[in-house]
Design a protein around this motif. Structure first.
Motif, PDB file in Angstrom:
ATOM      1  N   SER A 131      -2.117   7.529  12.395  1.00  0.00           N
ATOM      2  CA  SER A 131      -1.718   6.135  12.179  1.00  0.00           C
ATOM      3  C   SER A 131      -0.887   6.075  10.907  1.00  0.00           C
ATOM      4  CB  SER A 131      -2.942   5.222  12.059  1.00  0.00           C
ATOM      5  OG  SER A 131      -3.750   5.604  10.957  1.00  0.00           O
ATOM      6  N   LEU A 132      -0.159   4.986  10.751  1.00  0.00           N
ATOM      7  CA  LEU A 132       0.747   4.805   9.616  1.00  0.00           C
ATOM      8  C   LEU A 132       0.226   3.719   8.687  1.00  0.00           C
ATOM      9  CD1 LEU A 132       4.094   4.754  11.638  1.00  0.00           C
ATOM     10  CD2 LEU A 132       2.935   6.748  10.668  1.00  0.00           C
ATOM     11  N   ILE A 133       0.695   3.750   7.462  1.00  0.00           N
ATOM     12  CA  ILE A 133       0.401   2.712   6.475  1.00  0.00           C
ATOM     13  C   ILE A 133       1.732   2.156   5.993  1.00  0.00           C
ATOM     14  CG2 ILE A 133      -0.643   2.181   4.244  1.00  0.00           C
ATOM     15  CD1 ILE A 133      -2.502   4.541   4.632  1.00  0.00           C
ATOM     16  N   SER A 134       1.872   0.845   6.025  1.00  0.00           N
ATOM     17  CA  SER A 134       3.145   0.250   5.614  1.00  0.00           C
ATOM     18  C   SER A 134       3.403   0.537   4.141  1.00  0.00           C
ATOM     19  CB  SER A 134       3.158  -1.255   5.885  1.00  0.00           C
ATOM     20  OG  SER A 134       2.241  -1.929   5.047  1.00  0.00           O
ATOM     21  N   SER A 135       4.678   0.663   3.809  1.00  0.00           N
ATOM     22  CA  SER A 135       5.079   1.177   2.506  1.00  0.00           C
ATOM     23  C   SER A 135       4.700   0.253   1.353  1.00  0.00           C
ATOM     24  CB  SER A 135       6.596   1.411   2.503  1.00  0.00           C
ATOM     25  OG  SER A 135       7.053   1.794   1.236  1.00  0.00           O
ATOM     26  N   TYR A 136       4.919  -1.040   1.505  1.00  0.00           N
ATOM     27  CA  TYR A 136       4.743  -1.957   0.367  1.00  0.00           C
ATOM     28  C   TYR A 136       3.410  -2.701   0.430  1.00  0.00           C
ATOM     29  CZ  TYR A 136       5.955  -5.302  -3.301  1.00  0.00           C
ATOM     30  OH  TYR A 136       5.965  -6.042  -4.457  1.00  0.00           O
ATOM     31  N   GLU A 137       3.115  -3.308   1.568  1.00  0.00           N
ATOM     32  CA  GLU A 137       1.880  -4.090   1.681  1.00  0.00           C
ATOM     33  C   GLU A 137       0.643  -3.229   1.900  1.00  0.00           C
ATOM     34  OE1 GLU A 137       2.438  -8.296   3.559  1.00  0.00           O
ATOM     35  OE2 GLU A 137       3.568  -6.898   4.798  1.00  0.00           O
ATOM     36  N   LYS A 138       0.864  -1.938   2.239  1.00  0.00           N
ATOM     37  CA  LYS A 138      -0.237  -1.005   2.484  1.00  0.00           C
ATOM     38  C   LYS A 138      -1.131  -1.474   3.635  1.00  0.00           C
ATOM     39  CE  LYS A 138       1.179   1.473  -0.954  1.00  0.00           C
ATOM     40  NZ  LYS A 138       1.953   2.706  -0.688  1.00  0.00           N
ATOM     41  N   VAL A 139      -0.502  -1.967   4.687  1.00  0.00           N
ATOM     42  CA  VAL A 139      -1.246  -2.352   5.894  1.00  0.00           C
ATOM     43  C   VAL A 139      -1.598  -1.079   6.652  1.00  0.00           C
ATOM     44  CG1 VAL A 139      -1.168  -3.649   8.043  1.00  0.00           C
ATOM     45  CG2 VAL A 139      -0.036  -4.551   6.003  1.00  0.00           C
ATOM     46  N   GLU A 140      -2.871  -0.875   6.956  1.00  0.00           N
ATOM     47  CA  GLU A 140      -3.329   0.345   7.585  1.00  0.00           C
ATOM     48  C   GLU A 140      -3.345   0.234   9.110  1.00  0.00           C
ATOM     49  OE1 GLU A 140      -7.126   1.164   5.868  1.00  0.00           O
ATOM     50  OE2 GLU A 140      -6.282   1.861   3.965  1.00  0.00           O
ATOM     51  N   ASN A 141      -3.570   1.372   9.765  1.00  0.00           N
ATOM     52  CA  ASN A 141      -3.690   1.453  11.226  1.00  0.00           C
ATOM     53  C   ASN A 141      -2.460   0.887  11.937  1.00  0.00           C
ATOM     54  OD1 ASN A 141      -6.300   2.567  11.017  1.00  0.00           O
ATOM     55  ND2 ASN A 141      -7.196   0.529  10.812  1.00  0.00           N
ATOM     56  N   CYS A 142      -1.284   1.317  11.473  1.00  0.00           N
ATOM     57  CA  CYS A 142      -0.032   0.902  12.111  1.00  0.00           C
ATOM     58  C   CYS A 142       0.507   2.043  12.976  1.00  0.00           C
ATOM     59  CB  CYS A 142       1.012   0.528  11.051  1.00  0.00           C
ATOM     60  SG  CYS A 142       0.585  -0.921  10.053  1.00  0.00           S
ATOM     61  N   VAL A 143       1.297   1.670  13.973  1.00  0.00           N
ATOM     62  CA  VAL A 143       1.974   2.673  14.804  1.00  0.00           C
ATOM     63  C   VAL A 143       3.486   2.634  14.582  1.00  0.00           C
ATOM     64  CG1 VAL A 143       0.147   2.578  16.529  1.00  0.00           C
ATOM     65  CG2 VAL A 143       2.159   1.118  16.807  1.00  0.00           C
ATOM     66  N   TYR A 144       3.943   1.621  13.886  1.00  0.00           N
ATOM     67  CA  TYR A 144       5.354   1.482  13.519  1.00  0.00           C
ATOM     68  C   TYR A 144       5.422   0.695  12.224  1.00  0.00           C
ATOM     69  CZ  TYR A 144      10.043  -0.515  13.350  1.00  0.00           C
ATOM     70  OH  TYR A 144      11.283  -0.919  12.939  1.00  0.00           O
ATOM     71  N   THR A 145       6.263   1.155  11.296  1.00  0.00           N
ATOM     72  CA  THR A 145       6.461   0.424  10.045  1.00  0.00           C
ATOM     73  C   THR A 145       7.946   0.412   9.691  1.00  0.00           C
ATOM     74  OG1 THR A 145       6.186   2.382   8.633  1.00  0.00           O
ATOM     75  CG2 THR A 145       4.198   1.120   9.158  1.00  0.00           C
ATOM     76  N   SER A 146       8.366  -0.654   9.047  1.00  0.00           N
ATOM     77  CA  SER A 146       9.754  -0.788   8.625  1.00  0.00           C
ATOM     78  C   SER A 146       9.785  -1.519   7.291  1.00  0.00           C
ATOM     79  CB  SER A 146      10.566  -1.556   9.670  1.00  0.00           C
ATOM     80  OG  SER A 146      11.869  -1.829   9.197  1.00  0.00           O
ATOM     81  N   THR A 147      10.329  -0.863   6.278  1.00  0.00           N
ATOM     82  CA  THR A 147      10.477  -1.470   4.954  1.00  0.00           C
ATOM     83  C   THR A 147      11.923  -1.309   4.514  1.00  0.00           C
ATOM     84  OG1 THR A 147       8.197  -0.845   4.420  1.00  0.00           O
ATOM     85  CG2 THR A 147       9.596  -1.560   2.597  1.00  0.00           C
ATOM     86  N   LEU A 148      12.576  -2.422   4.225  1.00  0.00           N
ATOM     87  CA  LEU A 148      13.996  -2.414   3.882  1.00  0.00           C
ATOM     88  C   LEU A 148      14.202  -3.063   2.522  1.00  0.00           C
ATOM     89  CD1 LEU A 148      15.418  -3.714   7.301  1.00  0.00           C
ATOM     90  CD2 LEU A 148      14.920  -1.347   6.648  1.00  0.00           C
ATOM     91  N   LEU A 149      14.991  -2.401   1.676  1.00  0.00           N
ATOM     92  CA  LEU A 149      15.362  -2.968   0.390  1.00  0.00           C
ATOM     93  C   LEU A 149      16.850  -3.260   0.400  1.00  0.00           C
ATOM     94  CD1 LEU A 149      14.488  -3.621  -2.578  1.00  0.00           C
ATOM     95  CD2 LEU A 149      15.342  -1.335  -3.169  1.00  0.00           C
TER      96      LEU A 149
END
Length: 310
Positions: A131-149
């Protein structure tokens, strides 16, 4: 013991995890993302050349004969064709044409769909082997994440794009990842493995929340400063915008792909060839083609439009 003090099993697991991730950062750009182009560029140039010839003939007839009919007809036709092409380009760039195709595609059932059929499966998401963890919010148990600056751009610069609603903001950093996951079909109750992991083609129709928007007078938060420092990104930019989106376990998702049935197991794979969205005459939309598994959230409860905070 391998270098660094870890065990061989730890290294093997780490390698497997890294190999299972699908790095989609290259598709995160504004102009060249995974969304389909509405028409070949060569065709657009050919149409432009024909219209230029028509306008030239109109000017010539106006100068020699004194009749402006041909010139007016050529100008009206040019305006109509240009508007038509811009309309289709905007629909493709925003994902509207693909969302319309997804809306019109009836939901399939894993129980009755045939092997090799293009299916749209809607149901609940569950994580696969990783599983993935979102880069900024640190949301756990993800299958897809996208963080754009993004940083602020100005009209007249390379980021000023009339068909892109992010034209003020130039993408400077992207972190976009996907992993294999399971989806439980709401119609049949059966579960399928969705192959969006390593090197698979994915077309995510996932909106990002605007988490942070800074101005010249904004003092950056400690969290944002740490996030930038960890990635060796400058915190001196006058105006920044951070966006993040994700697919978390338990969310409702629609998946479009090719169904594979083997030994009672179900898998959804990317199409072997690009799929056409078809022509929509009433909406003046030309056929577009997508290449990859389409992911679109049904549950958008996490999404808050214009939720940026400084």
């Amino acid at each position: 013991m391998p270098p660094g003090g870890g065990t061989a099993d730890d290294d093997a697991e780490s390698g497997a995890t890294a190999a299972s991730l699908n790095d989609l950062c290259a598709t995160a750009g504004d102009a060249a993302g995974p969304l389909p182009a509405p028409f070949p560029r060569a065709a657009a140039w050919a149409v432009a050349a024909l219209l230029a010839v028509g306008i030239g003939l109109g000017v010539l007839v106006l100068a020699v004969v004194g009749s402006a009919v041909l010139f007016v007809v050529a100008m009206v036709l040019s305006a109509a064709v240009s508007a038509f092409l811009l309309w289709n380009a905007a629909a493709a760039a925003s994902g509207r044409v693909l969302r319309r195709f997804e809306d019109g595609l009836p939901a399939s059932s894993l129980r009755v769909a045939a092997d090799g059929q293009l299916v749209k499966i809607t149901g609940l998401v569950s994580c696969g082997d990783i599983s993935l963890i979102s880069s900024y919010e640190k949301v756990e148990n993800c299958v897809y994440t996208s963080t754009l600056l993004r940083k602020c751009g100005r009209w007249g610069s390379e980021v000023a794009n009339p068909i892109n609603n992010h034209s003020r903001w130039k993408l400077t950093h992207a972190e976009r990842f996907a992993a294999d996951f399971y989806i439980t079909d709401a119609k049949s109750g059966k579960r399928a493995l969705v192959k969006t992991g390593y090197h698979m083609k994915v077309v995510p129709l996932i909106d990002e929340n605007v988490l942070v928007t800074t101005s010249r007078s904004t003092e950056l938060s400690t969290t944002l400063k740490c996030w930038l420092e960890e990635r060796n990104l400058s915190s001196e930019e006058a105006e920044l915008r951070l966006e993040e989106g994700y697919i978390r376990e338990g969310m409702r998702l629609s998946v479009i792909g090719i169904l594979s049935k083997k030994n009672g197991d179900f898998m959804i794979l990317p199409p072997r060839e690009p799929i056409s969205t078809g022509c929509v005459l009433l909406s003046f939309l030309l056929p577009a083609y997508f290449d990859g598994i389409v992911l679109r959230l049904v549950d958008r409860s996490y999404f808050v439009p214009n939720s940026g905070i400084s």
